[in-house]
Scaffold this motif. Structure first.
Motif, mmCIF file in Angstrom:
data_model
loop_
_atom_site.group_PDB
_atom_site.id
_atom_site.type_symbol
_atom_site.label_atom_id
_atom_site.label_comp_id
_atom_site.label_asym_id
_atom_site.label_seq_id
_atom_site.Cartn_x
_atom_site.Cartn_y
_atom_site.Cartn_z
ATOM 1 N N ASN A 125 0.836 -1.192 0.000
ATOM 2 C CA ASN A 125 0.000 0.000 0.000
ATOM 3 C C ASN A 125 0.876 1.250 0.000
ATOM 4 O OD1 ASN A 125 0.711 0.738 2.739
ATOM 5 N ND2 ASN A 125 -0.693 -0.852 3.459
ATOM 6 N N VAL A 126 0.252 2.411 -0.155
ATOM 7 C CA VAL A 126 1.023 3.644 -0.333
ATOM 8 C C VAL A 126 1.760 4.061 0.937
ATOM 9 C CG1 VAL A 126 -0.429 4.526 -2.194
ATOM 10 C CG2 VAL A 126 -1.001 5.069 0.175
ATOM 11 N N LYS B 73 -9.122 3.564 -6.730
ATOM 12 C CA LYS B 73 -8.750 4.787 -6.012
ATOM 13 C C LYS B 73 -8.910 4.645 -4.509
ATOM 14 C CE LYS B 73 -9.932 7.887 -9.846
ATOM 15 N NZ LYS B 73 -10.397 6.810 -10.732
ATOM 16 N N GLN B 74 -9.678 3.644 -4.056
ATOM 17 C CA GLN B 74 -9.822 3.419 -2.621
ATOM 18 C C GLN B 74 -8.682 2.562 -2.064
ATOM 19 O OE1 GLN B 74 -12.833 3.430 -4.629
ATOM 20 N NE2 GLN B 74 -12.832 5.521 -3.808
ATOM 21 N N ASP B 75 -7.918 1.965 -2.943
ATOM 22 C CA ASP B 75 -6.833 1.082 -2.495
ATOM 23 C C ASP B 75 -5.667 1.188 -3.478
ATOM 24 O OD1 ASP B 75 -5.414 -0.806 -1.049
ATOM 25 O OD2 ASP B 75 -6.330 -2.509 -2.087
ATOM 26 N N ILE B 76 -5.046 2.359 -3.519
ATOM 27 C CA ILE B 76 -3.905 2.568 -4.418
ATOM 28 C C ILE B 76 -2.714 1.769 -3.912
ATOM 29 C CG2 ILE B 76 -2.276 4.289 -5.307
ATOM 30 C CD1 ILE B 76 -4.544 6.281 -5.329
ATOM 31 N N ARG B 77 -2.032 1.125 -4.830
ATOM 32 C CA ARG B 77 -0.935 0.226 -4.462
ATOM 33 C C ARG B 77 0.334 0.578 -5.231
ATOM 34 N NH1 ARG B 77 -1.546 -3.889 -0.413
ATOM 35 N NH2 ARG B 77 -3.708 -3.630 0.225
ATOM 36 N N PHE B 78 1.460 0.174 -4.650
ATOM 37 C CA PHE B 78 2.724 0.181 -5.367
ATOM 38 C C PHE B 78 3.007 -1.233 -5.866
ATOM 39 C CE2 PHE B 78 3.922 3.842 -2.484
ATOM 40 C CZ PHE B 78 3.844 4.790 -3.492
ATOM 41 N N LYS C 172 9.629 0.712 -9.226
ATOM 42 C CA LYS C 172 8.440 0.997 -8.423
ATOM 43 C C LYS C 172 7.435 1.736 -9.295
ATOM 44 C CE LYS C 172 7.321 3.153 -3.946
ATOM 45 N NZ LYS C 172 7.884 3.998 -2.861
ATOM 46 N N SER C 173 6.241 1.199 -9.395
ATOM 47 C CA SER C 173 5.190 1.845 -10.176
ATOM 48 C C SER C 173 3.923 1.938 -9.342
ATOM 49 C CB SER C 173 4.917 1.077 -11.475
ATOM 50 O OG SER C 173 4.467 -0.230 -11.191
ATOM 51 N N ILE C 174 3.025 2.810 -9.768
ATOM 52 C CA ILE C 174 1.783 3.053 -9.033
ATOM 53 C C ILE C 174 0.632 2.363 -9.750
ATOM 54 C CG2 ILE C 174 0.165 4.829 -8.248
ATOM 55 C CD1 ILE C 174 2.582 6.771 -8.240
ATOM 56 N N ASP C 175 -0.151 1.604 -9.019
ATOM 57 C CA ASP C 175 -1.379 1.000 -9.530
ATOM 58 C C ASP C 175 -2.549 1.741 -8.896
ATOM 59 O OD1 ASP C 175 -3.537 -0.488 -10.291
ATOM 60 O OD2 ASP C 175 -2.782 -2.416 -9.591
ATOM 61 N N ARG D 244 -6.697 14.642 -8.204
ATOM 62 C CA ARG D 244 -7.962 14.139 -7.649
ATOM 63 C C ARG D 244 -8.620 13.138 -8.578
ATOM 64 N NH1 ARG D 244 -8.369 19.414 -5.707
ATOM 65 N NH2 ARG D 244 -9.482 20.103 -7.574
ATOM 66 N N ALA D 245 -8.560 13.405 -9.878
ATOM 67 C CA ALA D 245 -9.200 12.505 -10.838
ATOM 68 C C ALA D 245 -8.557 11.123 -10.841
ATOM 69 C CB ALA D 245 -9.148 13.111 -12.241
ATOM 70 N N LEU D 246 -7.241 11.067 -10.645
ATOM 71 C CA LEU D 246 -6.530 9.789 -10.732
ATOM 72 C C LEU D 246 -6.316 9.125 -9.380
ATOM 73 C CD1 LEU D 246 -3.867 10.593 -13.471
ATOM 74 C CD2 LEU D 246 -6.023 9.390 -13.722
ATOM 75 N N TYR D 247 -6.193 9.925 -8.315
ATOM 76 C CA TYR D 247 -5.848 9.360 -7.006
ATOM 77 C C TYR D 247 -6.965 9.474 -5.976
ATOM 78 C CZ TYR D 247 -0.949 9.227 -8.579
ATOM 79 O OH TYR D 247 0.218 8.957 -9.253
ATOM 80 N N GLY D 248 -8.049 10.166 -6.302
ATOM 81 C CA GLY D 248 -9.154 10.275 -5.362
ATOM 82 C C GLY D 248 -8.714 10.900 -4.048
ATOM 83 N N ASP D 249 -9.083 10.258 -2.924
ATOM 84 C CA ASP D 249 -8.753 10.795 -1.595
ATOM 85 C C ASP D 249 -7.251 10.746 -1.310
ATOM 86 O OD1 ASP D 249 -11.414 11.287 -1.148
ATOM 87 O OD2 ASP D 249 -11.762 9.447 -0.012
ATOM 88 N N PHE D 250 -6.506 9.993 -2.099
ATOM 89 C CA PHE D 250 -5.052 9.916 -1.891
ATOM 90 C C PHE D 250 -4.311 11.059 -2.587
ATOM 91 C CE2 PHE D 250 -6.216 5.526 -0.969
ATOM 92 C CZ PHE D 250 -5.409 5.224 0.122
#
Length: 545
Positions: free
Chosen positions: A14-15, A54-59, A47-50, A303-309
């Motif tokens: 997780n982030v 948007k509720q569970d952004i992962r590396f 390291k890349s971002i998945d 905001r569009a890509l990461y939401g609350d993160f």
């Protein structure tokens, strides 16, 4: 026991995960593969971002484990189960010709292809002469600033020409689609000359224009330290093939005697293309893309890509890459610059060109990207009976139309997204302030800049991308024309095996300007390959051995 490198892949975290937590997960995988980890050194490799959820952004991470491992421990089935594999890193595989090169090789162009070609040649005793029509990094920076502030264009030293090539005044992106093992060598070399170490880790590495300028200066200094020559304000105007199988390179600073020529002119050297075509060198038109720069607030993209993160310190500014091939023309985003600015990239009087740039921190308020439409060779009308000259004329016509639409003083033509999609010119600018030359822009109608098939395709693309990223087609999104230098409009044909120009065995076309690359990394790799081809044909001059 032998020293070996293993890549441990598919480590999802997780982030909030620290680097230590990522490395511990890699160690656990290694243990499951039956490998003792106490003698291994672990470091983050990629390291890349998945952000699909948007509720569970992962590396998504890959870790490099290196050290002494016995062959008995390397059970391939167990390694596969642990998502691990042996890493094979390629250094340039050098072979040298039997005959000494008759004179120093001349390298034309100080972009990535020319820089890396000249560096490899210098490292191996060839004492290359590296020339560019433009100025040094410091001179270019002053010329670019003068154009930005005062609208005074130096047609020989600008965003396109000079030390480092066009990529120096961009985002310094190192993403590439080519799968060449020398890509890692390029990244490692850039780090050695001052690039941040994280470019070897990030899935979407970038240097930033501010850091890239330092790297270029360091590479040029190393070439000179190793016996090479670096000559600025030296434009190649002709090539004469001598009876003794050497070359005379005609330049604005006199003739240069060359044992071979690496031709890496950059994608904007139109006079070079014209000269080659006039002299019957094998040059063909190639497809390219043309479009506009689109600007959003970076916070909106986050905001569009990461939401609350959005804004999370472990994520940084959000990036996107979009495409749609379902319409009559392919439309795609290109050279997305988070937290960047739209830059004035003209290199000819009376033509207006835009590009994107960002600094390493990527902390400006706007995100920008090219949105480009695929252009086919059949779209070019032959100029003077030549399809390649027709391709150049196609670019130039759009650039001159953009110059006229902006008021013929290097102000750029702009439209809001709403006006462009609705075919109006009535809506005021909103939250997104155009960044081109600190707002030196004028509202215009893009129908006067582009052929209708381009504007129609852009409208289709914007609506498509608005469905993929919320707000991409928001009414106050800012559009700036014209982006025309996405790639070279022509290709200088070369032999596959020797990498020499067809019919010209001492000339090695390479890089983006020759039509064989599409960015910093791929151009650097192509330059390395061309230098290696030259070295396999000739050994260094005897006095340099």
């Amino acid at each position: 026991m032998s020293k070996i490198k293993l890549l441990v892949e598919r480590i999802r975290t997780n982030v909030e995960s620290s680097e230590e937590m990522i490395l511990n997960k890699a160690k656990e995988k290694m243990k499951r593969a039956g490998i003792h980890t106490s003698t291994l050194h672990f470091r983050l490799y990629k390291k890349s971002i998945d952000a699909r959820n948007k509720q569970d952004i992962r590396f998504e991470c890959t870790v490099l484990a290196e050290g002494e491992i016995s062959q008995k421990e390397l059970d391939q089935k167990l390694l596969a189960r642990a998502d691990a594999r042996v890493l094979c890193e390629e250094e340039p595989n050098l072979t040298f010709g039997k005959d000494s090169i008759a004179a120093a090789p001349v390298v034309v162009g100080m972009g990535p292809a020319g820089l890396f070609a000249a560096l490899l040649l210098a490292q191996n005793g060839y004492a290359p002469i590296l020339i560019d029509r433009g100025g040094s990094i410091a001179e270019r920076a002053a010329d670019v600033k003068r154009f930005r502030d005062e609208g005074i264009l130096n047609t020989e030293s600008n965003v396109q020409f000079g030390a480092g090539g066009a990529g120096t005044f961009s985002d310094g992106k190192l993403i590439t689609r080519i799968n060449d093992p020398l890509c890692n060598y390029v990244l490692k070399s850039l780090v050695a000359f001052g690039a941040p170490e994280d470019i070897r880790i990030k899935a979407k590495p970038h240097i930033g224009t501010d850091v890239l300028r330092v790297v270029v200066d360091n590479v040029l200094a190393e070439i000179e330290r190793l016996g090479g020559q670096v000559i600025y304000h030296c434009r190649m105007d002709g090539i004469f093939e001598c009876a003794d199988k050497t070359l005379t390179v005609k330049t604005t600073k006199g003739d240069l005697h060359a044992g071979a020529l690496l031709l890496a002119p950059g994608h904007s050297a139109r006079d070079t293309y014209r000269y080659l075509i006039k002299e019957n060198y094998p040059v063909e038109a190639k497809p390219m893309s043309v479009g506009v720069r689109v600007e959003h607030l970076q916070s909106d993209i986050d905001r569009a890509l990461y939401g609350d993160f959005a804004g999370h310190p472990n994520l940084g500014p959000a990036e996107y890459a979009l495409s749609d091939t379902k319409g009559e023309r392919g439309v795609y985003t290109f050279c997305m610059c988070p937290g960047g600015e739209v830059v004035a990239a003209a290199s000819e009087d009376g033509g207006l060109v835009v590009n994107g740039m960002s600094y390493h921190a990527r902390n400006n308020p706007n995100a920008n990207s090219a949105v480009a439409v695929s252009i086919r060779c059949e779209d070019y009308e032959k100029e003077e009976g030549s399809a390649p000259l027709g391709a150049i004329a196609f670019q130039r016509q759009i650039e001159r139309a953009a110059f006229a639409a902006g008021g013929k003083d290097y102000y750029a033509p702009v439209m809001t997204m709403q006006d462009f999609l609705e075919g109006t010119r009535t809506h005021m600018r909103g939250r997104v302030a155009p960044s081109y030359r600190d707002g030196k822009v004028r509202e215009a109608d893009f129908e006067s800049v582009f052929p209708s098939f381009i504007t129609d395709s852009l409208r289709y693309g914007f609506r498509s991308f608005g469905q993929k990223i919320s707000g991409f087609d928001a009414p106050d999104t800012m559009l700036t024309a014209a982006e025309t230098r996405t790639s070279a409009p022509v290709r200088i044909l070369r032999n596959r095996e020797t990498m020499t120009a067809v019919g010209h065995p001492l000339i090695y076309p390479c890089g983006e300007g020759a039509g064989y690359a599409g960015g910093i990394t791929s151009a650097a790799v192509d330059g390395l390959r061309a230098a290696m081809a030259l070295m396999s044909a000739f050994s260094p001059a005897k006095e340099n051995k």
